[in-house]
Design an enzyme around this catalytic site. Structure first.
Site, PDB file in Angstrom:
ATOM      1  N   GLU A 195       0.646 -11.282 -16.539  1.00 25.76           N
ATOM      2  CA  GLU A 195       0.358 -10.206 -15.584  1.00 25.76           C
ATOM      3  C   GLU A 195      -0.298  -8.995 -16.242  1.00 25.76           C
ATOM      4  O   GLU A 195      -1.088  -8.318 -15.597  1.00 25.76           O
ATOM      5  CB  GLU A 195       1.590  -9.801 -14.775  1.00 25.76           C
ATOM      6  CG  GLU A 195       2.666  -9.082 -15.530  1.00 25.76           C
ATOM      7  CD  GLU A 195       3.854  -8.741 -14.653  1.00 25.76           C
ATOM      8  OE1 GLU A 195       3.665  -8.411 -13.480  1.00 25.76           O
ATOM      9  OE2 GLU A 195       4.991  -8.791 -15.157  1.00 25.76           O
ATOM     10  N   ASN A 206       0.499  -0.039   6.077  1.00 30.62           N
ATOM     11  CA  ASN A 206       1.032  -0.849   4.983  1.00 30.62           C
ATOM     12  C   ASN A 206       1.704  -2.067   5.586  1.00 30.62           C
ATOM     13  O   ASN A 206       2.702  -1.922   6.292  1.00 30.62           O
ATOM     14  CB  ASN A 206       2.053  -0.015   4.183  1.00 30.62           C
ATOM     15  CG  ASN A 206       2.819  -0.862   3.187  1.00 30.62           C
ATOM     16  OD1 ASN A 206       2.357  -1.919   2.770  1.00 30.62           O
ATOM     17  ND2 ASN A 206       4.009  -0.399   2.803  1.00 30.62           N
ATOM     18  N   GLY A 207       1.150  -3.266   5.339  1.00 31.78           N
ATOM     19  CA  GLY A 207       1.718  -4.480   5.929  1.00 31.78           C
ATOM     20  C   GLY A 207       0.607  -5.281   6.573  1.00 31.78           C
ATOM     21  O   GLY A 207      -0.569  -5.072   6.296  1.00 31.78           O
ATOM     22  N   TRP A 254      -3.650  -1.889  -1.347  1.00 27.63           N
ATOM     23  CA  TRP A 254      -3.596  -3.199  -1.998  1.00 27.63           C
ATOM     24  C   TRP A 254      -4.128  -4.165  -0.954  1.00 27.63           C
ATOM     25  O   TRP A 254      -3.491  -4.398   0.071  1.00 27.63           O
ATOM     26  CB  TRP A 254      -2.165  -3.528  -2.392  1.00 27.63           C
ATOM     27  CG  TRP A 254      -2.046  -4.780  -3.201  1.00 27.63           C
ATOM     28  CD1 TRP A 254      -2.233  -4.905  -4.537  1.00 27.63           C
ATOM     29  CD2 TRP A 254      -1.705  -6.092  -2.717  1.00 27.63           C
ATOM     30  NE1 TRP A 254      -2.048  -6.213  -4.922  1.00 27.63           N
ATOM     31  CE2 TRP A 254      -1.714  -6.959  -3.832  1.00 27.63           C
ATOM     32  CE3 TRP A 254      -1.402  -6.624  -1.477  1.00 27.63           C
ATOM     33  CZ2 TRP A 254      -1.434  -8.313  -3.729  1.00 27.63           C
ATOM     34  CZ3 TRP A 254      -1.127  -7.977  -1.371  1.00 27.63           C
ATOM     35  CH2 TRP A 254      -1.140  -8.812  -2.487  1.00 27.63           C
ATOM     36  N   HIS A 308       7.334 -34.428 -20.607  1.00 32.27           N
ATOM     37  CA  HIS A 308       6.980 -35.089 -19.340  1.00 32.27           C
ATOM     38  C   HIS A 308       5.628 -34.622 -18.813  1.00 32.27           C
ATOM     39  O   HIS A 308       5.367 -34.716 -17.619  1.00 32.27           O
ATOM     40  CB  HIS A 308       8.084 -34.853 -18.306  1.00 32.27           C
ATOM     41  CG  HIS A 308       9.412 -35.361 -18.760  1.00 32.27           C
ATOM     42  ND1 HIS A 308       9.681 -36.700 -18.880  1.00 32.27           N
ATOM     43  CD2 HIS A 308      10.531 -34.713 -19.161  1.00 32.27           C
ATOM     44  CE1 HIS A 308      10.922 -36.855 -19.324  1.00 32.27           C
ATOM     45  NE2 HIS A 308      11.447 -35.670 -19.515  1.00 32.27           N
ATOM     46  N   ARG A 337       1.774   1.074  -6.112  1.00 33.16           N
ATOM     47  CA  ARG A 337       1.903   0.131  -5.004  1.00 33.16           C
ATOM     48  C   ARG A 337       0.588  -0.583  -4.699  1.00 33.16           C
ATOM     49  O   ARG A 337       0.559  -1.539  -3.929  1.00 33.16           O
ATOM     50  CB  ARG A 337       2.359   0.863  -3.746  1.00 33.16           C
ATOM     51  CG  ARG A 337       3.685   1.565  -3.908  1.00 33.16           C
ATOM     52  CD  ARG A 337       3.977   2.410  -2.702  1.00 33.16           C
ATOM     53  NE  ARG A 337       4.288   1.598  -1.565  1.00 33.16           N
ATOM     54  CZ  ARG A 337       5.510   1.306  -1.161  1.00 33.16           C
ATOM     55  NH1 ARG A 337       6.542   1.792  -1.794  1.00 33.16           N
ATOM     56  NH2 ARG A 337       5.714   0.548  -0.116  1.00 33.16           N
ATOM     57  N   CYS A 386       0.848  -1.186   0.000  1.00 34.83           N
ATOM     58  CA  CYS A 386       0.000   0.000   0.000  1.00 34.83           C
ATOM     59  C   CYS A 386       0.884   1.238   0.000  1.00 34.83           C
ATOM     60  O   CYS A 386       2.074   1.167   0.291  1.00 34.83           O
ATOM     61  CB  CYS A 386      -0.866   0.027   1.242  1.00 34.83           C
ATOM     62  SG  CYS A 386      -1.835  -1.469   1.449  1.00 34.83           S
ATOM     63  N   GLU A 398       9.934 -15.673 -17.890  1.00 29.33           N
ATOM     64  CA  GLU A 398       9.727 -14.226 -17.838  1.00 29.33           C
ATOM     65  C   GLU A 398       8.727 -13.793 -18.918  1.00 29.33           C
ATOM     66  O   GLU A 398       7.870 -12.945 -18.681  1.00 29.33           O
ATOM     67  CB  GLU A 398      11.083 -13.507 -17.994  1.00 29.33           C
ATOM     68  CG  GLU A 398      11.028 -11.992 -18.067  1.00 29.33           C
ATOM     69  CD  GLU A 398      10.422 -11.324 -16.836  1.00 29.33           C
ATOM     70  OE1 GLU A 398      10.169 -11.984 -15.824  1.00 29.33           O
ATOM     71  OE2 GLU A 398      10.170 -10.108 -16.922  1.00 29.33           O
ATOM     72  N   LYS A 457       3.435  -2.718  -7.423  1.00 30.46           N
ATOM     73  CA  LYS A 457       4.835  -2.651  -7.834  1.00 30.46           C
ATOM     74  C   LYS A 457       5.773  -3.153  -6.740  1.00 30.46           C
ATOM     75  O   LYS A 457       6.780  -3.779  -7.014  1.00 30.46           O
ATOM     76  CB  LYS A 457       5.165  -1.198  -8.196  1.00 30.46           C
ATOM     77  CG  LYS A 457       6.567  -0.988  -8.736  1.00 30.46           C
ATOM     78  CD  LYS A 457       6.670  -1.460 -10.160  1.00 30.46           C
ATOM     79  CE  LYS A 457       8.063  -1.308 -10.723  1.00 30.46           C
ATOM     80  NZ  LYS A 457       8.255  -2.248 -11.843  1.00 30.46           N
ATOM     81  N   LYS A 487       5.249 -11.923 -18.078  1.00 33.52           N
ATOM     82  CA  LYS A 487       4.848 -10.627 -18.644  1.00 33.52           C
ATOM     83  C   LYS A 487       3.462 -10.732 -19.256  1.00 33.52           C
ATOM     84  O   LYS A 487       2.617  -9.875 -19.053  1.00 33.52           O
ATOM     85  CB  LYS A 487       5.832 -10.151 -19.729  1.00 33.52           C
ATOM     86  CG  LYS A 487       7.173  -9.648 -19.268  1.00 33.52           C
ATOM     87  CD  LYS A 487       7.155  -8.323 -18.544  1.00 33.52           C
ATOM     88  CE  LYS A 487       7.010  -8.514 -17.066  1.00 33.52           C
ATOM     89  NZ  LYS A 487       8.183  -8.593 -16.261  1.00 33.52           N
TER      90      LYS A 487
HETATM   91  C1  F6R Z   1       6.796  -8.731 -12.638  1.00 36.25           C
HETATM   92  C2  F6R Z   1       7.196  -7.988 -11.474  1.00 36.25           C
HETATM   93  C3  F6R Z   1       7.246  -8.703 -10.168  1.00 36.25           C
HETATM   94  C4  F6R Z   1       8.493  -8.273  -9.401  1.00 36.25           C
HETATM   95  C5  F6R Z   1       8.494  -8.891  -8.000  1.00 36.25           C
HETATM   96  C6  F6R Z   1       9.766  -8.568  -7.242  1.00 36.25           C
HETATM   97  O1  F6R Z   1       6.831  -7.926 -13.778  1.00 36.25           O
HETATM   98  O2  F6R Z   1       7.476  -6.841 -11.555  1.00 36.25           O
HETATM   99  O3  F6R Z   1       7.219 -10.075 -10.339  1.00 36.25           O
HETATM  100  O4  F6R Z   1       9.618  -8.666 -10.116  1.00 36.25           O
HETATM  101  O5  F6R Z   1       7.379  -8.426  -7.293  1.00 36.25           O
HETATM  102  O6  F6R Z   1       9.938  -7.202  -7.088  1.00 36.25           O
HETATM  103  P1  F6R Z   1      11.372  -6.594  -6.751  1.00 36.25           P
HETATM  104  O7  F6R Z   1      12.222  -6.788  -7.941  1.00 36.25           O
HETATM  105  O8  F6R Z   1      11.100  -5.157  -6.443  1.00 36.25           O
HETATM  106  O9  F6R Z   1      11.887  -7.363  -5.552  1.00 36.25           O
END
Ligand code: F6R
Length: 620
Positions: free
Chosen positions: A500, A101-102, A75, A516, A27, A2, A493, A615, A497
């Site tokens: 998400e 936040n938490g 969040w 498998h 966030r 948050c 990855e 984020k 992408k």
């Molecule tokens: C995916 C993404 C998340 C972050 C993850 C870790 O696009 O952004 O999977 O990679 O939440 O975040 P950081 O790198 O800030 O520890």
């Protein structure tokens, strides 16, 4: 996860807090709320479900007036994203407003006791116990500060908490417990702002100097902000001398620079991000990697016997690529693991173990906790991080900063490529320092790295082609991404992408594992994205592609330019330029990012702020 903003100063608090919440929206954006102490000393509250701009649109009449306030963008963890569950939360007498936040880990037992004692709860959140705990303390005759500290001693879990009190004496208390949820305090020209992170705070100080005096709260530290300034103290009220520093707005400025989305802007910035990750870390004359910011001595490097790389999400994928690079060029046993799993194991770590954490934010709760565990066990701790002054950088023995510039799009892009660049540098540096790489090989690797920004720039040139391919695949509801070796994490990855930002079901799989199990999924409704660049595993991936084609699967392949042979066997191709092997993971990522971006656009998704995500994941 948050976002928190608080303001005390000579200006109206509402617009400043509102702007701060907009900047912190990455966030979390399930709901938002602002509490302002009005000129009569009463707390005025406004909340909305959904994004912050709902606070402007709910037709609730004029904005609350006053020069002290707190805001929150949520969040959701405990309780659905409803109006009742939106922060700030107030106590029974509406004297105190709290944002959080938490997670309050012991909220159930606290709530039960407070309810038995007559406190009335209006929400399903864990946060609300905080307001009633402060209220309880004040009912027992404690001051606001004392009651806030008492609350801080009673709750369990990692979190950031802030509260304001009604009345004339402007006062904000902010507290940080555990490792999740940072609090930054910025002061300038008679005003003070507290908040979850620095980039969201400084633009709010509308001052002539454009410079703020900034302090970061450490675990179990509290800031008491009044019109006279800021007092830092511990949970028992003992004063703390806080090291602060001057930061200018220019350090943290962000805008879309004409792009439709931050994500696209950040993808386009990747040549620059990769170049700046290499800046001053390569001696181009000697064609050697030189890491002046590496924190360990030659002897300590020689004594290393193992490297463990940790991270979450995209940063975990970087760790998995890093593992291959460290084994191949650094000559050390290496493993990669998700920080959320690692922190709950009992791994063998000694002073000869190098633990490398990777994180864009440096605030991911699991990564920070895993780092602390590795440190407690005596390991050598390095972090690769983008956010200056973040927790990860404060726990680690040293930081290799990504220097990618702030990343706003929730889906990580340029920080992933910056991480891969630094992992290459680290692996080469370890190999050089330990005498594993001879001069010729390390020069060849360094020369290869120097080409990366140009090659990535070339890949970004033909945007129309990515749009065209995306149109052909946007209607598929299932995707399998396949890759082998160092490209297996790139397949993961690519799938991450896509899922998400477009909400399409996508799985990343090591190509050799396909037979498998996942091969049962292949039919003409399943799109397979196969990474088959020309590397030493090329022939193996070709076989996997043929297995998919033999079962009517649709294949989009990422191939090396000039590979007409495999191109003829698959349905569509995205090419990457011919390049040395250690650059292939960087290059192969770019088409996958643009595929995901363009499919998400075609599906009209909220690319920069996809649903349910945030984020910075500062809760477990
Ligand atoms: C995916 C993404 C998340 C972050 C993850 C870790 O696009 O952004 O999977 O990679 O939440 O975040 P950081 O790198 O800030 O520890």
């Amino acid at each position: 996860m948050c976002g928190i903003v608080g303001y005390i100063g000579g200006q109206e608090a509402w617009p400043i807090i509102y702007e701060g919440l907009r900047l912190l929206e990455y966030r979390g954006y399930d709901s938002a709320g602002i509490a302002v102490v009005d000129p009569h000393g009463n707390i005025q509250l406004r909340k909305t479900v959904g994004k912050v701009n709902g606070l402007d649109e709910d037709g609730a009449g004029p904005k609350p007036q006053g020069t002290v306030g707190l805001g929150h963008t949520r969040w959701a963890t405990h309780g659905r994203p409803t109006h009742e569950n939106a922060h700030p939360h107030t106590d029974c007498q509406k004297r105190i407003a709290v944002v959080h936040n938490g997670i309050v880990e012991n909220y159930r037992e606290l709530k039960r006791r407070l309810t038995d004692d007559g406190h009335v709860f209006e929400s399903e959140t864990d946060t609300e116990v905080l307001t009633h705990l402060v209220e309880e303390g004040m009912d027992q005759g404690l001051t606001f500060q004392e009651a806030f500290r008492r609350m801080g001693r009673m709750v369990k879990g990692s979190q950031a908490i802030s509260a304001i009190l009604q009345g004339d004496a402007a006062q904000i208390c902010a507290l940080r417990l555990g490792h999740a949820g940072g609090i930054v305090v910025a002061q300038s020209e008679g005003q003070t702002i507290i908040g979850s992170d620095l980039p969201a705070l400084l633009p709010l100080l509308h001052t002539e100097s454009n410079i703020g005096q900034v302090g970061f709260l450490e675990t179990n530290e509290m800031a008491v902000v009044t019109r006279n300034g800021v007092d830092y103290q511990d949970l028992d009220g003992n004063p703390i001398v806080k090291q602060t520093r001057m930061v200018s707005q220019a350090d943290v400025q962000v805008d879309k620079a004409g792009y439709q989305h931050f994500m696209l802007k950040e993808i386009m910035e990747q040549p620059q991000a990769v170049a700046s990750a290499m800046r001053e870390r390569i001696d181009f004359e000697a064609r050697r990697v030189d890491l002046p910011d590496f924190p360990f001595t030659k002897q300590e490097i020689a004594d290393l016997d193992r490297v463990i790389l940790i991270g979450c999400g995209t940063s975990l994928h970087a760790a998995q690529v890093g593992r291959h690079l460290v084994e191949r060029y650094g000559g050390l046993p290496a493993e990669a693991e998700s920080a959320s799993e690692f922190r709950y194991r009992n791994p063998y770590i000694s002073p000869r173990t190098l633990v490398v954490s990777i994180g864009q934010s440096g605030e991911t709760a699991d990564t920070v906790a895993a780092m602390q565990m590795a440190k407690d066990k005596g390991g050598k701790l390095l972090t690769i991080c983008n956010a200056e002054g973040s927790q990860a950088t404060r726990i680690a023995d040293g930081t290799l900063y990504m220097r990618a510039g702030i990343e706003i799009g929730v889906a990580s892009t340029k920080t992933f490529l910056a991480s891969l660049t630094i992992l290459n540098l680290l692996a080469i540096f370890l190999g050089q320092s330990r005498g594993i790489l001879d001069q010729e090989k390390s020069q060849e690797l360094v020369d290869g790295l120097a080409q990366a920004p140009r090659l990535i720039g070339d890949l970004l040139a033909d945007q129309a082609n990515y749009r065209r391919i995306a149109q052909l695949y946007a209607d598929f509801d299932y995707f399998l991404f396949l890759g082998r070796g160092v490209n297996a994490p790139i397949a993961s990855e690519g799938a991450l992408k896509l899922k998400e930002i477009s909400y399409i079901h996508a799985e990343g799989y090591p190509a050799g594992e396909m037979k498998h199990g996942p091969i049962a999924l292949i039919d003409n409704a399943m799109a397979t994205v196969a990474l088959a660049p020309k590397d030493f595993l090329y022939d193996k991936v070709v076989n996997n592609v043929k297995e998919v084609k033999a079962r009517d699967g649709r294949v989009l392949a990422v191939l090396t330019e000039g590979d007409t042979e495999l191109a003829a066997e698959v349905d569509h191709v995205l090419y990457i330029p011919e390049a040395p092997e250690h650059l292939i993971p960087l290059l192969a990522t770019v088409p996958l990012q643009l595929l995901a971006y363009n499919i998400a656009l075609l599906r009209e998704r909220d690319v920069d702020q996809p649903r349910n995500l945030a984020k910075s994941v500062t809760v477990e």
